[in-house]
Design an enzyme around this catalytic site. Structure first.
Site, PDB file in Angstrom:
ATOM      1  N   CYS A 162      -4.532  -9.590   5.278  1.00 47.74           N
ATOM      2  CA  CYS A 162      -4.380 -10.821   4.505  1.00 47.74           C
ATOM      3  C   CYS A 162      -5.616 -10.990   3.640  1.00 47.74           C
ATOM      4  O   CYS A 162      -6.735 -10.829   4.126  1.00 47.74           O
ATOM      5  CB  CYS A 162      -4.203 -12.023   5.428  1.00 47.74           C
ATOM      6  SG  CYS A 162      -4.218 -13.612   4.560  1.00 47.74           S
ATOM      7  N   GLU A 218     -13.561 -20.735  -5.294  1.00 50.95           N
ATOM      8  CA  GLU A 218     -14.516 -19.633  -5.333  1.00 50.95           C
ATOM      9  C   GLU A 218     -15.882 -19.926  -4.719  1.00 50.95           C
ATOM     10  O   GLU A 218     -16.493 -19.021  -4.131  1.00 50.95           O
ATOM     11  CB  GLU A 218     -14.709 -19.187  -6.793  1.00 50.95           C
ATOM     12  CG  GLU A 218     -13.465 -18.573  -7.399  1.00 50.95           C
ATOM     13  CD  GLU A 218     -13.532 -18.494  -8.921  1.00 50.95           C
ATOM     14  OE1 GLU A 218     -13.177 -17.454  -9.470  1.00 50.95           O
ATOM     15  OE2 GLU A 218     -13.952 -19.487  -9.548  1.00 50.95           O
ATOM     16  N   CYS A 231       5.227  -4.571   4.837  1.00 50.91           N
ATOM     17  CA  CYS A 231       6.612  -4.087   4.875  1.00 50.91           C
ATOM     18  C   CYS A 231       7.174  -4.013   6.295  1.00 50.91           C
ATOM     19  O   CYS A 231       8.213  -3.395   6.511  1.00 50.91           O
ATOM     20  CB  CYS A 231       6.689  -2.710   4.219  1.00 50.91           C
ATOM     21  SG  CYS A 231       5.864  -1.421   5.184  1.00 50.91           S
ATOM     22  N   ARG A 252     -15.750   5.582  19.800  1.00 49.27           N
ATOM     23  CA  ARG A 252     -15.438   5.737  18.374  1.00 49.27           C
ATOM     24  C   ARG A 252     -16.262   4.726  17.584  1.00 49.27           C
ATOM     25  O   ARG A 252     -16.487   3.603  18.035  1.00 49.27           O
ATOM     26  CB  ARG A 252     -13.945   5.592  18.087  1.00 49.27           C
ATOM     27  CG  ARG A 252     -13.421   4.173  18.065  1.00 49.27           C
ATOM     28  CD  ARG A 252     -11.893   4.094  18.007  1.00 49.27           C
ATOM     29  NE  ARG A 252     -11.292   4.925  16.992  1.00 49.27           N
ATOM     30  CZ  ARG A 252     -10.931   4.492  15.782  1.00 49.27           C
ATOM     31  NH1 ARG A 252     -11.160   3.238  15.433  1.00 49.27           N
ATOM     32  NH2 ARG A 252     -10.342   5.295  14.921  1.00 49.27           N
ATOM     33  N   CYS A 261      -6.064 -13.873   1.674  1.00 49.24           N
ATOM     34  CA  CYS A 261      -6.236 -15.271   1.285  1.00 49.24           C
ATOM     35  C   CYS A 261      -6.823 -16.173   2.356  1.00 49.24           C
ATOM     36  O   CYS A 261      -7.750 -16.936   2.095  1.00 49.24           O
ATOM     37  CB  CYS A 261      -4.899 -15.865   0.862  1.00 49.24           C
ATOM     38  SG  CYS A 261      -4.035 -14.992  -0.433  1.00 49.24           S
ATOM     39  N   GLY A 293       2.864  14.290  19.308  1.00 49.52           N
ATOM     40  CA  GLY A 293       2.872  15.679  18.840  1.00 49.52           C
ATOM     41  C   GLY A 293       2.572  15.779  17.361  1.00 49.52           C
ATOM     42  O   GLY A 293       1.834  16.669  16.916  1.00 49.52           O
ATOM     43  N   CYS A 313       0.812  -1.220   0.000  1.00 45.26           N
ATOM     44  CA  CYS A 313       0.000   0.000   0.000  1.00 45.26           C
ATOM     45  C   CYS A 313       0.842   1.265   0.000  1.00 45.26           C
ATOM     46  O   CYS A 313       0.427   2.299  -0.513  1.00 45.26           O
ATOM     47  CB  CYS A 313      -0.941   0.003   1.206  1.00 45.26           C
ATOM     48  SG  CYS A 313      -0.108   0.202   2.802  1.00 45.26           S
ATOM     49  N   GLY A 353     -11.284 -19.986 -12.152  1.00 43.73           N
ATOM     50  CA  GLY A 353     -12.467 -20.824 -12.223  1.00 43.73           C
ATOM     51  C   GLY A 353     -12.503 -21.945 -11.213  1.00 43.73           C
ATOM     52  O   GLY A 353     -13.373 -22.813 -11.274  1.00 43.73           O
ATOM     53  N   CYS A 377       1.882 -11.525   2.482  1.00 39.60           N
ATOM     54  CA  CYS A 377       1.788 -10.835   3.769  1.00 39.60           C
ATOM     55  C   CYS A 377       2.518 -11.573   4.886  1.00 39.60           C
ATOM     56  O   CYS A 377       2.722 -11.016   5.965  1.00 39.60           O
ATOM     57  CB  CYS A 377       0.315 -10.661   4.164  1.00 39.60           C
ATOM     58  SG  CYS A 377      -0.509 -12.232   4.564  1.00 39.60           S
TER      59      CYS A 377
END
Length: 1023
Positions: A151, A952, A50, A405, A153, A327, A42, A779, A115
């Site tokens: 992640c 899928e 990272c 929040r 997957c 800060g 990202c 597929g 990841c």
């Protein structure tokens, strides 16, 4: 001046003048070192791909402190005299994998693996923290260890189980499906073993402040030095631009910052007085460059500020909090109107800010004055923040502090739709509100505000329903998002809901509930008929993925004159493209060709399987709403019989015994206690006003097609076996299944143990030259097709080798057989193309899911309490791989149905285009109880060793969460209509996809609090 640091124990020394100060640690790691485990995904600090461990040495305390950071945001110059540890540094194939790598592999917790190195480092850091603090690493800490890592997957469940396997309070039998299940216990984490996070040579180097006047990067060692540097820069402000640096995490949000070139970078983190956190009898003073993680740790030690610390833990991810400064967060809120949680909660806490100004000197202002003031000058900075201890004004009053929040993710890593914090002094006996401080922020305003009109209205009043109603009505007129803010009515409603919750909880405590811990169960059939096919072997290369040694496309050096593709975007949204041309009719330098749709054949832009499933389920839900029937009853009535199935799907329906959906529907009802839970949900909804539950059972039928797939199997002279297939390994375990199929098919020769043969097999990446008829990978059937192709190749090799077997006097080893074959020039390379023409090219997959959710009516947040899945996997080629596919697909579907918004602006441009705005599922959004059972439905003669697809189809089962949410909303709307005195059913409504928090809240009623108080007042008046 030199920049000295270590990476995985290796010393690096660079001339500071030769380093571009804008260079990130990630850029250096990926392009200047062999360590490629850190991934650029990202570039915003929002995914964790990272993450590295950064370690610092304290020469005074003589200790090393290690913590995770996001290397895509961390500037290289800021790691002077630090040590960096990547996942390769924890362990690797050469020196031996770390136990963390082995756990990720053994718990089947890595699929694509992109990841996994970041996950490994995050877990290592969490384990290191518990060791250094001499505290136990518990399942609670394990669940939080990777809460900021994304992640796509696995669905997270196996990742969490891998983390929990290191916890002191876990029983291995309580963990999910893994390859360690035969062991009674697993080794504990040993921080001293092998991994050196800080080499000795760095301890000997003295850290000095740097400012030669010519360097672009300077690190003053005191506030006085800082003033001199800033003064000199200001004197030359017409030619010198300055960037003050602490954690540099702001560039993850403000992308333009990365593109700007500054003349001077001033590192503030070496100034001791700006890092310190000091407690006095008046309160706490926090240095402005103290990291948010340090602030959290300090505030946890002060009971009064415990809730401040708890809220701060929901700001960003741990690897951001470890480097981001308190800060810097406040300056972003003041200067750039960043929607800060920190500003809101500190505003309610009565904080003040100490500022150093070159023109005005030192000054102290309240945080409210700071936020309302003009943007802080580039040469002025916050030195520290003070939080006062709260004192009673009335002897009989009790101080109550709470923060709130509403965000898409409970554990953080998501900006809030609105945040709030309230401090009130209340006489709990008389319910008199002595005074209060009410702060709101992040709702589409320039900065956090105090609602002083409401504070003044409430102060001195007795807390009654009428008073609360008037306060909420007044608040609704004040908290108004600016024009252009998304979901403005929802955000205003949140403010009213939080205020109601705060004061209402004084009468009826207990609305704040901790999110339940994750738990799961897996029922996985192990079929040894075609062993090692059917064995739940760990995915090939999983440990390499965890250590970061697996090679991805971006890890491969680009060849000379490599061409790159880039999309050309239309200048107008939703327009008909008449043509593509460059300005001035000249092709820009470097452009070789423009490729259009005429060059790339493509299919039509139609409704997909997921959308189709939603439409079908929405129809059923609406039919049920129109009739005095439950949606589950309508679904049951509309289940296919085999006859209707064959009529609709024709040959794809298969044989009658292959149709398992109707029996699965009943089986899951029993295993999930569906009917009993329906009754429990009904009772829960009857006795809970502000939380409603829903439960839904959804079936799926998913047709898939088989395609022609090539394969090649070659046996080398040393007996090793090299396999090539047309399918691409994407993390779906294709190579693992292919290896198992190769071992099974060649194992029919019965030359030695199957395990020995399996170890000799290596699948290599093919290309368009070696596999000239390679098809697309997709597929959900590519693994099956590849296995079928390999089986054909092996059958050919078996035929060639059998004569040699028959000539031998007795049992013969594999290696000896291959030696004889080479000696007799037997062709030991076989290619084949699996073609499904002789069989039905399509077949059907079946699954059923039951999901139960709980909706918070004040925020619209939906918690998936439990999901039970029953999926027909046939005779699975690898149950461990297929289990991961089922769970991962379901969670992807969960994102589609509940979280992932595709929002465009008025010009049609995409707004949700980053990790800040587009929210995929995370650890804290998956089902809290996640149960999966794989059904072995026996023989399917037309399938590859009776196996079925798993990639899928399970994604569609996530529709059960959406439908369950609809049931909960239905109950909320029924309650709201009762409060409003509205008669008649009128329960029909449309629940969009995704059913995000604003969508759910709006359907539950934006005016739900006012309606409740009006109804309650009416009821009380009639008594």
């Amino acid at each position: 001046m030199s920049l000295v640091f270590a990476i995985n124990g290796q010393r690096f020394e660079l001339e500071l003048s030769s380093v571009d100060p804008s260079t990130t640690l990630l850029e250096f790691l990926r392009y200047q070192t062999p360590f490629k485990s850190v991934k650029l995904s990202c570039g915003e600090g929002g995914c964790g791909a990272c993450v590295v461990l950064l370690s610092k040495y304290d020469p005074i305390l003589k200790n090393v402190e290690g913590f995770t950071v996001s290397s895509c945001l961390t500037l290289l110059c800021s790691v002077n005299h630090c040590s960096i540890t990547t996942s390769e540094g924890l362990g690797n194939s050469r020196d031996g994998f770390h136990s963390i790598h082995n756990r990720f592999s053994g718990f089947h917790a890595s699929q694509c693996g992109f990841c996994t190195p970041g996950m490994s480092v995050s877990l290592f850091s969490a384990l290191l923290d518990s060791t250094s603090s001499s505290s136990e690493f518990t399942v609670v800490e394990a669940e939080k260890a990777v809460s900021g890592n994304l992640c796509r997957c696995t669905g997270y469940r196996p990742i969490i189980d891998a983390c929990k396997s290191f916890a002191s309070d876990v029983d291995i039998e309580d963990l999910g499906f893994n390859s360690f299940c035969k062991k009674t216990s697993l080794p504990r984490f040993d921080s001293e073993k092998r991994v050196c996070t800080f080499p000795e040579f760095l301890k000997d180097d003295e850290i000095k402040s740097t400012d030669s006047g010519t360097l672009k990067w300077c690190s003053p060692g005191s506030v006085e030095e800082l003033q001199i540097i800033l003064g000199a820069c200001k004197a030359n402000s017409d030619v010198v631009s300055v960037k003050l640096v602490a954690g540099n995490t702001s560039t993850g949000y403000y992308k333009d910052e990365k593109e700007r070139n500054y003349d001077r970078y001033v590192d503030l983190t070496r100034i001791a007085e700006m890092r310190e956190i000091r407690e006095s009898h008046n309160g706490v003073e926090i240095g402005a460059v103290a990291t948010i993680s340090k602030v959290i740790a300090a505030l946890k030690e002060i009971h009064m500020f415990g809730k401040l610390a708890a809220h701060m833990e929901k700001i960003a991810a741990r690897f951001i909090r470890n480097f981001a400064s308190i800060g810097g967060n406040l300056v972003m809120a003041q200067r750039k109107h960043f929607p800060s949680d920190m500003a809101t909660i500190l505003l309610a806490a009565g904080a003040s800010v100490n500022i150093m100004s070159l023109s005005r000197g030192l000054e102290k202002v309240t945080l409210e004055q700071f936020l309302q003031g003009p943007p802080l000058d580039v040469y002025d900075l916050v030195l520290s923040i003070e939080i006062p201890f709260w004192h009673h004004e009335a002897s009989s009053g009790d101080l109550v502090f709470e923060t709130y929040r509403a965000a898409p993710r409970p554990l953080g890593s998501a900006l809030a739709y609105l945040n709030a914090a309230f401090l009130a002094e209340v006489n709990l006996d008389t319910k008199e509100i002595v005074n209060c401080r009410l702060a709101f922020g992040a709702y589409g305003t320039k900065h956090a505000i105090r609602c002083k009109e409401v504070e003044e209205f409430l102060s001195g009043k007795l807390l009654t329903d009428n008073v609360l109603y008037e306060a909420i009505t007044l608040l609704g007129k004040i908290v108004k998002p600016q024009e252009g803010t998304s979901n403005p009515a929802y955000r205003s409603s949140l403010a009213q809901g939080f205020l109601f919750n705060f004061f209402h909880s004084l009468e009826k405590p207990g609305h704040h509930l901790d999110q339940p811990m994750l738990s799961s169960s897996q029922h996985v059939p192990i079929d040894k008929e075609f062993y090692p096919v059917g064995d739940p072997a760990t995915k090939s290369g999983a440990s390499l993925q965890a250590s970061g040694e697996a090679v991805y496309v971006d890890d491969i050096p680009a060849p000379t004159n490599c061409l790159y593709g880039a999309f050309i975007y239309s200048t107008k949204p939703s327009a008909k493209i008449k043509g593509i041309r460059f300005k001035d009719n000249s092709v820009p330098d470097g452009v070789v060709a423009v490729i259009s749709c005429e060059d790339v054949p493509k299919s039509g832009k139609n409704v997909g399987d997921v959308q189709g499933t939603y439409i079908a389920e929405a129809i059923i839900e609406n039919v049920a709403s129109s009739l005095p029937l439950e949606a589950d009853t309508i679904r049951n009535i509309n289940l296919h019989t085999y006859e209707s199935l064959a009529l609709f799907y024709k040959d794809a329906a298969g044989e009658p015994h292959e149709y398992t959906l109707s029996s699965m529907w009943d089986k899951l009802a029993v295993s999930s206690n569906f009917e009993e839970r329906v009754s429990i949900v009904r009772v829960f909804n009857e006795f809970n006003i502000w939380r409603k539950r829903g439960i839904s059972r959804v079936p799926i039928i998913y047709p898939v097609s088989m395609f022609a797939t090539p394969g090649r199997v070659s046996v080398l002279s040393d007996g090793t076996i090299v396999v090539e297939v047309g399918g691409i390994e994407l993390g779906q375990g294709l190579w693992t299944k292919v290896k198992q199929m190769t071992s099974y098919a060649l194992g029919l020769l019965k030359c030695g143990a199957t395990e020995e043969l399996l170890d000799k097999i290596r699948v290599v990446q093919s290309d368009t030259l070696s596999m000239v008829q390679g098809n697309f990978t997709g597929g959900s059937t590519t693994s099956e097709g590849s296995c079928a192709a390999v089986r054909l190749c092996c059958e050919t090799l078996v035929k060639r080798l059998k004569p040699l077997m028959e000539k031998s006097d007795g049992p013969i080893s594999w290696n000896k057989l291959i030696s004889q074959a080479y000696a007799q020039s037997v062709n030991l390379s076989a290619s084949d193309l699996y073609t499904p023409e002789e069989k039905p090219t399509k077949y059907l997959n079946y699954g059923v899911a039951v999901s139960e959710v709980e909706v918070d009516l004040l925020t619209g947040h939906t918690t998936v309490l439990q999901t039970d899945i029953l999926y027909d996997s046939g005779k699975s080629l690898n149950p461990a791989v297929d289990l991961g596919q089922i769970e991962g697909a379901f969670v992807q579907g969960l994102g589609f149905f509940m979280l992932e918004e595709y929002i465009t602006d008025s010009e049609g441009l995409l707004v949700t285009h980053s990790t800040w705005t587009y929210k995929i599922p995370t650890v804290d959004t998956i089902p809290r109880q996640f149960n999966v059972e794989m059904l072995n439905s026996g023989r399917h003669e037309m399938r590859v060793l009776s196996s079925k697809a798993s990639g899928e189809p399970p994604l569609l089962l996530a529709a059960s969460v959406h439908c369950a949410t609809r049931e909960a909303i239905k109950e909320a709307r029924k309650q709201l209509r009762m409060w409003k005195g509205e008669d008649g059913p009128r329960l029909m409504f449309q629940l969009p996809v995704p059913a995000s928090m604003p969508v759910v809240k709006e359907l539950c009623g934006l005016d739900i609090v006012e309606s409740y108080l009006e109804w309650k007042s009416l009821v009380n008046s009639s008594l």
